[in-house]
Design an enzyme around this catalytic site. Structure first.
Site, PDB file in Angstrom:
ATOM      1  CB  CYS A   2     -19.663   4.750 -13.116  1.00 42.25           C
ATOM      2  SG  CYS A   2     -19.703   5.080 -14.884  1.00 42.25           S
ATOM      3  NE  ARG A  27     -17.818   7.525  -7.630  1.00 46.47           N
ATOM      4  CZ  ARG A  27     -16.623   6.574  -7.305  1.00 46.47           C
ATOM      5  NH1 ARG A  27     -16.109   6.453  -6.195  1.00 46.47           N
ATOM      6  NH2 ARG A  27     -16.348   5.351  -8.099  1.00 46.47           N
ATOM      7  CD1 TRP A  75     -17.901  11.717 -15.980  1.00 48.30           C
ATOM      8  CD2 TRP A  75     -16.157  10.247 -16.694  1.00 48.30           C
ATOM      9  NE1 TRP A  75     -16.469  12.342 -16.414  1.00 48.30           N
ATOM     10  CE2 TRP A  75     -15.652  11.437 -16.755  1.00 48.30           C
ATOM     11  CE3 TRP A  75     -15.578   9.072 -16.795  1.00 48.30           C
ATOM     12  CZ2 TRP A  75     -14.402  11.559 -17.456  1.00 48.30           C
ATOM     13  CZ3 TRP A  75     -14.135   9.243 -17.196  1.00 48.30           C
ATOM     14  CH2 TRP A  75     -13.916  10.469 -17.533  1.00 48.30           C
ATOM     15  CG  ASN A  99     -17.633   2.420 -11.819  1.00 47.73           C
ATOM     16  OD1 ASN A  99     -17.097   2.951 -12.801  1.00 47.73           O
ATOM     17  ND2 ASN A  99     -17.024   2.771 -10.475  1.00 47.73           N
ATOM     18  N   GLY A 100     -16.762   0.450 -14.871  1.00 50.75           N
ATOM     19  CA  GLY A 100     -15.695  -0.098 -15.399  1.00 50.75           C
ATOM     20  C   GLY A 100     -15.845   0.026 -16.907  1.00 50.75           C
ATOM     21  CD  GLU A 480      -1.656  20.436  -8.921  1.00 49.25           C
ATOM     22  OE1 GLU A 480      -1.226  19.700  -9.664  1.00 49.25           O
ATOM     23  OE2 GLU A 480      -2.814  20.657  -8.256  1.00 49.25           O
ATOM     24  CE  LYS A 484      -5.987  21.552  -8.783  1.00 48.05           C
ATOM     25  NZ  LYS A 484      -5.129  20.514  -9.294  1.00 48.05           N
ATOM     26  CD  GLU A 487      -8.226  20.011 -12.026  1.00 48.11           C
ATOM     27  OE1 GLU A 487      -8.803  18.997 -12.166  1.00 48.11           O
ATOM     28  OE2 GLU A 487      -7.141  20.015 -11.268  1.00 48.11           O
ATOM     29  CG  HIS A 503      14.704  25.370 -25.470  1.00 49.35           C
ATOM     30  ND1 HIS A 503      16.036  25.201 -26.239  1.00 49.35           N
ATOM     31  CD2 HIS A 503      15.233  25.655 -24.210  1.00 49.35           C
ATOM     32  CE1 HIS A 503      17.112  25.584 -25.452  1.00 49.35           C
ATOM     33  NE2 HIS A 503      16.800  25.581 -24.244  1.00 49.35           N
ATOM     34  CE  LYS A 602     -11.153  14.440  -5.482  1.00 43.58           C
ATOM     35  NZ  LYS A 602     -10.103  15.452  -5.916  1.00 43.58           N
TER      36      LYS A 602
END
Ligand code: AGP
Length: 607
Positions: A2, A27, A75, A99-100, A480, A484, A487, A503, A602
């Site tokens: 948000c 964001r 968001w 926001n929160g 990583e 990438k 997402e 395994h 973000k």
């Protein structure tokens, strides 16, 4: 996440609100809205699902104006992303943006419903407007209404509030979620993010936890949770305005991938001498603090967590220091043993990730020797809460998928490892410095792989799964790489320690499964090659990134991508580059929203 923006001015602010929201879009969000106080001192609200541009059109058709207003990009956390759940939320002459997360919102909702309050959304945030109205019936003084309301709230909040009975004021409050006050000329602003303020003013004040403020166009009053006035000196941000532009690139992600070489070149200039790191780069007297460190606890999320895993390999290789790397959302609820002389390191690009903030606050209550943060935002909560902080100075990272922040974190962590190595091997520092100084040249050669990655990306377009494998410090790079690809292309991908393949994950391998092996020419090459042979024996599609000279048998379809030779310590920074390019071009082929992938934000400022 948000975003909050607001303005109280001697002139109309409707355009400022839209401009402020547009600076917060990066964001990630799914709806937007604003409230203006009209000439007749009424709260006039507009909201829409979708993008800020839709809100701008709505504003134009409604011809709304006013000198005081608040705005929000949402968001979704509680309540699906639809119109009724978008902010601002109004009740009884109050209009609020939040926001929160209000953890006790059901309890408040039940209490007020019994007093015939009717709720119009499924959000936690709406209860704040209703509480304000409830206390406005019991108190006439604004500060009493505010204090009683904020006292009832449990959880994290950054709030912007306007009230018809105080039409020229914006009320702000913060607890566990950042809120800044921008000090302008005949105007003052509020924002959850410095990026939305810098086109108006570089002078700002940060609200600390459990503080609230009453702002007009020419006055800023701050209070603590007891209603006592507090003084807070203003800061001046060094951030510049053109940082939030694509500079001719197609996407922010593309721009930020290609900025990495220059950022590393700048670090070399700013932080390194001929064969030594400059003194105290982690903050005043940090060198002497680091001399006493026996253990390191890293805590981070996502890409920043992957960076901490690389750091664990580096530090334990160059020193006798024990390291743990923890996912913040796990760390904050776990019982943690803190040995004597342990350094807590929070790694965060935004400096506002809720789980990392809460972990840092938990660490501050524990027996750590010191708390260091590695952040990209100087004015962030995590930086402010730390004893020592290292600013990555990578420039704002706008794309949700982190790239330049990751390599900037790695450089900072390699410098930390090198500083910690001094006690056990005084010769290592110059060796590692020389490797770091070779990075710009090696990265230039690595970026020459771009065309090859574009071609390989075409082979991934219709794949549903991918495995990335690595050993040693290449294992976190495999993680990583998978993050990438996941997402931004929405292809399911997993990073695995190559030795783990047999395994379990080997069961996934068939002729449709691309398997990417990261294999710098080091002491683990033989092992990685044998793991990849297991894949080839099951007709898996193998892509090996290596600087080792390899001869393939005639019908061997393995794709070898030759990497430039590089020093052992800097290999993670080199090998992540083709992984970033691969995920970028796969996403291009899949036509996803690369800079703002679905469902993601973000900066995850809620848990
Ligand atoms: C990485 O590409 C993601 N955007 C995400 O995992 C991110 O790294 C994570 O949310 C942590 O963010 P931070 O570094 O700002 O704390």
């Amino acid at each position: 996440m948000c975003g909050i923006f607001g303005a109280a001015s001697s002139s109309h602010v409707h355009k400022d609100l839209i401009e402020g929201l547009s600076k917060l879009e990066y964001r990630g969000y799914d709806s937007a809205g604003l409230t203006l106080i009209s000439k007749s001192n009424k709260i006039k609200r507009l909201r829409c699902t979708g993008k800020v541009v839709a809100l701008k059109k709505l504003l134009a058709t409604n011809n709304l104006m006013g000198n005081c207003g608040i705005a929000h990009t949402r968001w979704a956390t509680h309540g699906v992303p639809n119109l009724k759940n978008s902010h601002p939320h109004n009740y009884g002459g109050f209009s609020i943006v939040h926001n929160g997360i209000i953890e006790n919102f059901e309890e408040i909702k039940t209490f007020l419903s019994k007093k015939s309050h009717k709720f119009s959304s499924d959000t936690d945030s709406e209860v704040i407007a209703h509480l304000l109205e409830y206390f406005s019936k019991k108190h006439s003084k604004l500060s009493d209404i505010l204090l009683n309301t904020f006292k009832k709230l449990k959880g994290s909040f950054a709030l912007g509030i306007v009230y018809e009975k105080d039409p020229d004021k914006i009320i702000v409050a913060s607890n566990g979620s950042p809120l800044l006050i921008g000090m302008g000329k005949n105007a003052n602003y509020i924002s959850s993010d410095i990026n939305a303020l810098i086109s108006k003013t570089k002078k700002y004040i940060s609200l600390d936890d459990n503080e609230f403020g009453i702002i007009t166009k020419d006055k800023i009053e701050l209070f603590n949770v007891k209603g006592k006035r507090i003084k807070r000196s203003a800061s001046v941000t060094k951030q510049n305005t053109n940082a939030i532009s694509k500079n001719g690139y197609k996407h922010f992600m593309q721009k930020e991938i290609f900025e990495q070489k220059d950022i590393i070149t700048r670090v070399i200039k700013d932080k390194l001498g001929t064969s030594k790191i400059l003194p105290n780069i982690f903050g005043p007297k940090s060198d002497s603090m680091l001399k006493s460190i026996k253990h390191v606890h890293f805590v981070a999320c996502g890409t920043s967590y992957n960076a901490s895993l690389v750091a664990k390999y580096w530090i334990e290789e160059v020193s006798d220091i024990m390291c743990t790397a923890e996912i913040a959302s796990e760390y904050r609820y776990r019982t943690i043993n803190v040995p004597k002389d342990t350094l807590f390191v929070a790694i965060s690009q935004s400096g506002e990730t809720a789980d990392t903030i809460y972990s840092l606050k938990k660490a501050k209550q524990s027996k750590y020797r010191s708390i260091l943060s590695i952040c990209n935002v100087a004015e962030s909560t995590i930086t402010r809460l730390s004893d020592y902080s290292y600013l990555m100075q990578a420039g704002p990272e706008v794309s949700v998928a982190s790239t330049k922040a990751f390599t900037s974190q790695l450089i900072a962590l390699l410098l930390l490892a090198t500083t910690l190595s001094r006690a056990s091997d005084s010769k290592l520092e110059s060796k590692i410095i020389n490797q770091i100084k070779s990075l710009p040249r090696i990265l230039s050669k690595t970026f020459e792989l771009e065309k090859k990655m574009q071609l390989i990306a075409k082979q991934f377009k219709n794949k549903n799964h991918t495995l990335f494998l690595g050993r040693g410090a290449s294992y976190p790079i495999a993680l990583e790489a998978a993050l990438k690809l996941k997402e931004i292309s929405y292809i399911h991908a997993e990073g695995y320690a190559a030795g783990e393949l047999k395994h379990g994950p080997l069961a996934l391998v068939d002729k449709n499964m691309p398997v990417v092996g990261l294999m710098p020419d080091n002491n683990l090459v033989t092992q990685v090659l044998s793991n990849l042979a297991e894949v080839k024996a099951r007709q898996g599609l193998v892509y090996i990134f290596t600087n080792k000279k390899m001869k393939l048998k005639k019908n061997d379809k393995t794709n070898i991508i030759s990497m430039p030779a590089c020093g052992h310590y800097i290999a993670p920074l080199v090998y992540v580059i083709p992984m970033q390019l691969l995920s970028y071009y796969v996403a291009i082929n899949k036509k996803t929203n690369i800079d703002q992938p679905r469902n993601l934000a973000k900066s995850v400022t809620v848990e």
